[in-house]
Structures are given as C-alpha cells and as structure tokens.
Design a protein around this motif. Sequence first.
Motif, mmCIF file in Angstrom:
data_model
loop_
_atom_site.group_PDB
_atom_site.id
_atom_site.type_symbol
_atom_site.label_atom_id
_atom_site.label_comp_id
_atom_site.label_asym_id
_atom_site.label_seq_id
_atom_site.Cartn_x
_atom_site.Cartn_y
_atom_site.Cartn_z
ATOM 1 N N PRO A 1 -13.556 37.037 -18.878
ATOM 2 C CA PRO A 1 -14.905 36.739 -18.408
ATOM 3 C C PRO A 1 -15.748 38.005 -18.214
ATOM 4 O O PRO A 1 -15.222 39.122 -18.281
ATOM 5 C CB PRO A 1 -14.672 36.024 -17.075
ATOM 6 C CG PRO A 1 -13.263 36.241 -16.712
ATOM 7 C CD PRO A 1 -12.520 36.655 -17.929
ATOM 8 N N SER B 1 -15.621 38.005 -25.065
ATOM 9 C CA SER B 1 -15.863 37.047 -23.995
ATOM 10 C C SER B 1 -16.425 35.763 -24.586
ATOM 11 O O SER B 1 -17.352 35.803 -25.399
ATOM 12 C CB SER B 1 -16.852 37.651 -22.994
ATOM 13 O OG SER B 1 -16.736 37.010 -21.760
ATOM 14 N N ASP B 2 -15.839 34.654 -24.192
ATOM 15 C CA ASP B 2 -16.251 33.365 -24.737
ATOM 16 C C ASP B 2 -15.663 32.293 -23.842
ATOM 17 O O ASP B 2 -14.482 32.364 -23.500
ATOM 18 C CB ASP B 2 -15.685 33.224 -26.164
ATOM 19 C CG ASP B 2 -16.380 32.146 -26.968
ATOM 20 O OD1 ASP B 2 -16.496 31.008 -26.445
ATOM 21 O OD2 ASP B 2 -16.802 32.433 -28.091
ATOM 22 N N GLU B 3 -16.466 31.325 -23.467
ATOM 23 C CA GLU B 3 -15.940 30.269 -22.585
ATOM 24 C C GLU B 3 -14.744 29.565 -23.206
ATOM 25 O O GLU B 3 -13.849 29.110 -22.497
ATOM 26 C CB GLU B 3 -17.034 29.256 -22.253
ATOM 27 C CG GLU B 3 -17.900 29.766 -21.121
ATOM 28 C CD GLU B 3 -19.025 28.818 -20.756
ATOM 29 O OE1 GLU B 3 -18.989 27.653 -21.216
ATOM 30 O OE2 GLU B 3 -19.915 29.258 -20.011
ATOM 31 N N ASP C 1 -11.169 30.510 -22.110
ATOM 32 C CA ASP C 1 -10.591 30.160 -20.805
ATOM 33 C C ASP C 1 -9.266 29.424 -20.935
ATOM 34 O O ASP C 1 -9.193 28.409 -21.613
ATOM 35 C CB ASP C 1 -11.550 29.240 -20.019
ATOM 36 C CG ASP C 1 -12.600 30.045 -19.288
ATOM 37 O OD1 ASP C 1 -12.592 31.278 -19.450
ATOM 38 O OD2 ASP C 1 -13.416 29.422 -18.575
ATOM 39 N N THR D 1 -18.352 37.307 -29.201
ATOM 40 C CA THR D 1 -17.853 35.949 -28.971
ATOM 41 C C THR D 1 -16.851 35.613 -30.084
ATOM 42 O O THR D 1 -16.728 36.368 -31.053
ATOM 43 C CB THR D 1 -18.994 34.917 -29.060
ATOM 44 O OG1 THR D 1 -19.538 35.000 -30.383
ATOM 45 C CG2 THR D 1 -20.074 35.204 -28.024
ATOM 46 N N SER E 1 -13.048 28.282 -32.355
ATOM 47 C CA SER E 1 -12.757 28.114 -30.924
ATOM 48 C C SER E 1 -11.713 27.026 -30.640
ATOM 49 O O SER E 1 -11.096 27.012 -29.585
ATOM 50 C CB SER E 1 -14.029 27.888 -30.118
ATOM 51 O OG SER E 1 -14.785 26.869 -30.695
#
Lengths: 327, 264
Positions: free
Chosen positions: B64, B86-88, B91, B206, B214
């Motif tokens: 994050p 960084s990339d959601e 997570d 990203t 993703s």
Amino acid sequence: MAQGVWTIAEQRDGEIRKITYEIVSEGRRLADALGQELTVILLGSNIKEKASELGQYGADRVLVADDPRLEPYTTDAYVSVISELVKANDPQILILGASVEGKDLAARLAASLDVGMAQDCTVFAIEDGNLVATRPVYAGKAYAKVTLENSLPQMATARPKVMSINEPDASKSAEVIDASFTLDDGDLKTKVVDVAKDESGKVDLTEADKIVSGGRGMKGPENYNILEELADLIGASVGASRAAVDAGWRPHPDQVGQTGKVVSPNLYIACGISGAIQHLAGMSTSKVIVAINKDEDAPIFQKADYGVVGDLFDVVPALTEEVKKYL
Amino acid sequence: MNIIVCLKQVPDTESQIKIGPDGKSIVTDDIKWVMNPYDEFGVEEALRLKEKHGGEVTVVGLGPKRVTESIRTALAMGADKGILVSDEALDGSDSLANAKAIAAAVKDLDYDLIFTGQRGVDDDLGLVGATIAELLGIPQFSIIVKVEVAEDGKSVKVERPIEGEALIIESNLPALITAQKGLNEPRYASLPGIMKAKKKPLEEKTLADLGLDSAEFGEGARKLKILELTPPPERAAGKIVEGETPQEKAAELAKLLHDEAKVL
Ligand SMILES: Cc1cc2nc3c(=O)[nH]c(=O)nc-3n(C[C@H](O)[C@H](O)[C@H](O)COP(=O)(O)OP(=O)(O)OC[C@H]3O[C@@H](n4cnc5c(N)ncnc54)[C@H](O)[C@@H]3O)c2cc1C
Ligand SMILES: Nc1ncnc2c1ncn2[C@@H]1O[C@H](COP(=O)(O)O)[C@@H](O)[C@H]1O
C-alpha cells in the motif's frame, strides 16, 4: 492424480543429517494418515550405501541421485534434479527440513514448480486428504494454520528439532532406486570455492539439544567461560542475546532471536537475559526454559518453566557443581 | 554497477500482534510500520558496493501507499531512486504473486545485483528472494554475511554460514543475494540525506503498468491459504526456584531439571 509423500534427505560429506530422520519420521506419519507410500530423495556423490538405512525410519523407497556435481550442495544443481524427479513422479506432498540448506532449496524449488510453500512449520496434519501445516508467524507472536490444497505438490519445511524421530526398526529396509535425471553443466551457475569448517566441535544452535545463553548481564566477553563450563558438562552449546553480540562479546552466529537463530532445544538456560520480545521470538519453542536473572520483574520469567532470581555469577558456578551429581 | 534492493514494510518488532475478527489476519490499527530489518542490511550493502564500484541503487517496494515512507528512508540512507508497486488488486496476495509483480517491475531494468532480506519478520517465509531469482533466471545466494564483487564487476563471491560451516560460493553476475544479520551495520539516514530524499525520483506502478492481469493476484489467487491465525500456545505457569542462598537455589534447580523436567 498426485500420489505419495516425498521427503528430501539432507546429507553433508556423505553423512545423513539428523533433520533427515526427523522429516522421514514425520513423512511416515503423514503417509500412514493418507494410506500412501513414503519416498525419500537422496542426492550426493557416492551416497547410495546410506540409502537403505532410511527404511528403518519409515521410508518405503529411496530414490538416489548420485553424481559428483551433487556434492557439495548447490541450489542450482539440486533444484534441477529434484524438479525433474517431481515432475516425472507427481507426488502429493513434498517435505524438506528447515535447515539453512533446506530453506534455500525449498524456496527455489517451490518457485521453479510454481507452487505455494509453507516454511518452517512446527506441526503437520492431514485434513480431508490434504496437508495442513501450522507455523509460527510474527516471530511466534501468532500461529498460522495453512493449507496448499490446490497447489501440487503440497510443499513445506519442518523446523529442526520439533518433529520426533521414529525408533529405528532394524527389520525394515527401503527399496533403493537409482533416479534417472539429467544435469546440464550449463545450468550450474554457482560454485562452492571454499568451505570453512568450524573445528571447535560445537553443535550448531539450531541442532543443539541444550543451550546455555548469556546476555548483557554477562558484563563482558571474558565471563562466558562460566557458561562454557556448564555447557561442556551437560553437552550444551552456548548462545547469546543480541545485546551481547552487538557489544562484540560473541560472534553473530551465536545470536538467538528474531534477527538471529530460531532454536528449539530440550533445555534453554537464559543467563542475564531480560527476555525482550525479539529474544523470545527465537527460543519460545524450546521445551524447557530456565531463566537466571537478578531482576525478579524481568519479562523472561513469564516464559520460563523454572526461574532463579539471583546473581548469575553465583548461581551459574553453583549450578555447574550441582549438575555433576546427576551426570 | 547497478543494484536493486527489495524492501518490504513490516510491523515494528516491538508490535503487539492482535488477531482480527476474521480469525485470519491481524489488526493493523496500532501498528507502526518499518522497513524489514533484513532489508536494512541489503540497502547498506548496496550503498557500500556503489561507493566502491559506482553505479546506481534502486529500491523496490510492493504494498500500500504507506510503503512510500520506507522507500524514502532508503533514499535518505543514500539510494538513488525508488519504485513502488501498488495496486488494490494486490491486497492479500501471497509471496509467489508478490514476487511475480516485483520481478515484472525489475526485469527490464539494468542490474548486476539484487538484494532482498533473508526473510520478512512478518510472515517469516523467506520465499520472495528465491522466487524473484527463479523468475529472472539468475542464481541466488541466500542467508549471506559477506559479499565481494570482483574488480571487473563481473562476478561475486559470498559467504554463507550453514550449520557448523561457512561456504564461500561464487557466480557470475547478475545474481540475487538475501541478506543476513552480520553482513554489515546499517547506517542511519542523515538530516541532509532526508532533505535530499524528498527530491529523488519515486515512480509508482500498478499491475496494469506492468502488463499483469489482476486476476492472478490478491486473496483469491493465493496458493498458500491461511485457514486460521491463533495466539501462540500458552506455556504453563513456571516455578520460581526456592532457596536461601545461590547454592540452595542451584541444588533445587538441578534436582528439578533431573527429576521433574527430565532434561539432565
Ligand atoms: C529489529 C530488532 C531485532 C532484534 N533482534 C533481536 C534478536 O534476534 N535477539 C535478541 O536477543 N535481541 C534482539 N533485539 C534486541 C532486544 O530488543 C533487546 O535489546 C535484547 O534482547 C536485550 O538483550 P539482553 O537481554 O541481553 O540485555 P538487557 O535487556 O539489558 O538485559 C540484561 C539482563 O541481565 C540481568 N542481569 C544483569 N546482571 C546480572 C547478574 N549479575 N546476574 C543475573 N542477571 C543479571 C538484568 O536484570 C537484565 O534483565 C532486537 C531488537 C530490534 C529492534
Ligand atoms: N512486498 C514486498 N515488497 C518488496 N520486497 C519484498 C516484499 N515482500 C518480500 N520482499 C523481499 O523479500 C524478502 C523476504 O520476504 P519474505 O519472502 O516475504 O519473507 C524481504 O526482506 C524483501 O527484501
């Protein structure tokens, strides 16, 4: 379908290492729980004669890869041979020891097989036909139960000195098979150019049955002789806290803790160590913990099975005399 | 010679670990995040090699936005530039997935050496270094306490302590090294260093920037699945060994270790 439990033996200079008996014994238990066979992989040079003995600890079969290029251990040679054998045989479970070498090998092997991996586990079980492992995380401040159900083989390493060794059964022997593999010199990119042996005869902390450890309370490097004396007598290795190592009293490899070695001896005697959380991280899986400290409020006493409140310079020499009665 | 240092942000080693309501993750509210201690050794070693052989040091962190702070710390120590992946969608990813994203972020850079820590002091896995090395097809040296790069900058010799021995191992560059305590004493960031760090380049990437899908990341793609997180097993309350004098206490302790604990 993936079938069978595999463990990878560890040997050095042609001698089987103790961690091997631990994981072969544990592998037997897992194989029994699944109703499958246990195969041990043994790599080295002129190593074949050591193979059948592993049957006494529970191996059904030992696959031997014998080649001068497999001694000493190098990551690239071992990964190349083992990944080839794994791909050809499709085992369900693959267990290694979490020694320095085992952790290195397991990490690269998992990456080359593109599977998940549970490092440094303290408990294994079979649930619904799958390997379930428990491992300390956050330096032992929590324990994670993990599974690798859809990632085959299900790979894990076992923390040294945690898995119990089966009583060897001399009536049993394993089927010994020459493994067929290819090893391409072009793939061997690393070379061991020198080996510095520790001639002191001291057992490495991660393999020691007993450890006597000294911290800042030792006051200086010259005082460790009182720990050495006790250690020699009871067959222990001497460890240290980071405070003692950072002060230059003891060498780095002696440090126990979060940024040092993780140890699980049967007996850990902490002398003049306060019990900082980072120290506890390295020794909390010891079976019996003794603390000798002059401060009765030292946090180490909360983890100790036996605590002695007193000056270590009086208590340790007295203890050295007293244990003689029992040897 | 150009060096990449991977940097993981982990809870400070003093942190209390609380298990969250899902029983699988930790409560992160009160946690102070720091650079993984083993990565400090990596940063320090990279800086020393740069001082000797020239070149650039790039630090790469994945996680994050807060990871930026740790990257700035490394820049303040003297690293030249930073990359934050960084990339959601990241997570909850496991080491294998994280290593794939890191490898994608560094594969086209010009590098001779990569440093990672020997393990993160959070999940204590020690997998990311080896996985990056595998993905990049370069040799790895793990748990290293000494690094010597040849004058011509083409090969490296490292020292690797194993149980009761130390091995000296060699390979050509590029290679990946995982740092162990004993490698060096990491420097502190100086005040001018901290000022300079603010102006050093820090790029953010990203998954899409790295050309990654993703769907292959995050909780759902984990190969190592966490079933449950529990507090450590309680140790039964210990005894304080009684006695008037150190001799009496020592005698009682020896007796307990022999008769009760059966370890003598
Ligand atoms: C990132 C990080 C990683 C760390 N990793 C580690 C690690 O791997 N291992 C580690 O050990 N620490 C580690 N530490 C350091 C840790 O926080 C403590 O500072 C360290 O463990 C303290 O060492 P100590 O107990 O020897 O010293 P102290 O905390 O100073 O304790 C000395 C003890 O000796 C007792 N004492 C003094 N004289 C006597 C006497 N004559 N007789 C009896 N008792 C006496 C005192 O009462 C005191 O309890 C780490 C810290 C950080 C921040
Ligand atoms: N999220 C991350 N970002 C950057 N580096 C990482 C990350 N995770 C792991 N690493 C590197 O890999 C080392 C070992 O971490 P691990 O495999 O998670 O125990 C760390 O010390 C880092 O150098």
